[in-house]
Design an enzyme around this catalytic site. Structure first.
Site, PDB file in Angstrom:
ATOM      1  CG  ASN A 197      -7.201  -3.041  -6.021  1.00 53.49           C
ATOM      2  OD1 ASN A 197      -6.239  -3.784  -5.822  1.00 53.49           O
ATOM      3  ND2 ASN A 197      -7.563  -2.130  -5.120  1.00 53.49           N
ATOM      4  CG  ASP A 200      -2.027   1.007   1.141  1.00 58.98           C
ATOM      5  OD1 ASP A 200      -2.337   1.452   0.020  1.00 58.98           O
ATOM      6  OD2 ASP A 200      -2.587   1.359   2.188  1.00 58.98           O
TER       7      ASP A 200
END
Length: 242
Positions: free
Chosen positions: A71, A23
């Site tokens: 995503n 991330d």
């Protein structure tokens, strides 16, 4: 006595399975006034460094959250960039066979082009007997989706009389997950300052130790991983006992 690798101290106790939530790529790029896609390119370089380092120090199993079922909601340009990076890594995967690392792709592969799906299958088959380390890459993956799919498989077997519903155990569920062959996560690492696991291996992380870092993923170097390993080694894991 602590081990050493590249003059960096290592603890004596290692986790069997480290999970990584990669991330902070977008924020890393934004800080440098670059497009988010550039952050993913740099994050991919960090991924390869960490994979090699884990293999070198003797970690048994590592997994990476490369692309989640959520995503797809990102911009089409960012999704394309992530998929292209995955495609490039798959195309070069055989260059790393010398490391004797088993590669496994978990998640719903049906959303990807046929050539990518076949390449993933081929790589899994060709590395099945490698035993230096197992590398699990989660693509189009979601923890709840995985458990839902496992429940469907078990339900179908129950309807056929292959499983007695009263005899279903935690082991039964675990045997129908993508990771049925591999140990549960011992240490889950998430950089970037976020304090959540975002639907990643939620069954397998039931007793994982969590390590959160403010370092953005492209800057997550082996030195930062060593900090996490030392933190893990200093924790007491009782699994609900005393």
């Amino acid at each position: 006595m602590a081990k050493e690798k590249n003059n960096m101290s290592l603890p004596d106790v290692f986790p069997r399975h480290i999970g990584f939530i990669m991330d902070g790529n977008g924020r890393w790029a934004k800080k440098r006034h670059m497009p988010r896609t550039f952050g993913h390119v740099e994050g991919a370089k960090t991924f390869e460094k960490i994979v090699r380092y884990c293999r070198d120090i003797g970690i048994e199993c590592i997994s990476f959250y490369a692309f989640s079922t959520e995503n797809w909601k990102r911009s089409s340009d960012e999704v394309k960039a992530i998929i292209n990076l995955l495609r490039q890594y798959i195309a070069r995967a055989r260059d790393y066979f010398v490391d004797e690392t088993r590669m496994v792709f978990i998640g719903d592969k049906s959303a990807f082009p046929e050539d990518m799906r076949q390449q993933m299958i081929d790589i899994e088959n060709e590395t099945r007997d490698f035993d230096k380390m197992t590398l699990i890459i989660a693509v189009n993956y979601g923890g709840r989706d995985e458990i839902k799919n496992a429940a469907k498989q078990i339900a179908r077997k129950a309807l056929k009389g292959e499983i007695d519903p009263d005899q279903i155990t935690e082991e039964t569920v675990a045997a129908h997950l993508y990771t049925s062959e591999f140990p549960d996560v011992d240490l889950l690492i998430r950089p970037s300052g976020e304090l959540r696991i975002s639907n990643y291996l939620i069954w397998q992380c039931a007793y994982a130790e969590f390590y959160f870092s403010d370092v953005l993923w492209p800057d997550f170097m082996p030195e930062e991983l060593n900090k996490a390993l030392h933190e893990y080694a200093g924790r007491s894991r009782r699994f609900g006992g005393v």
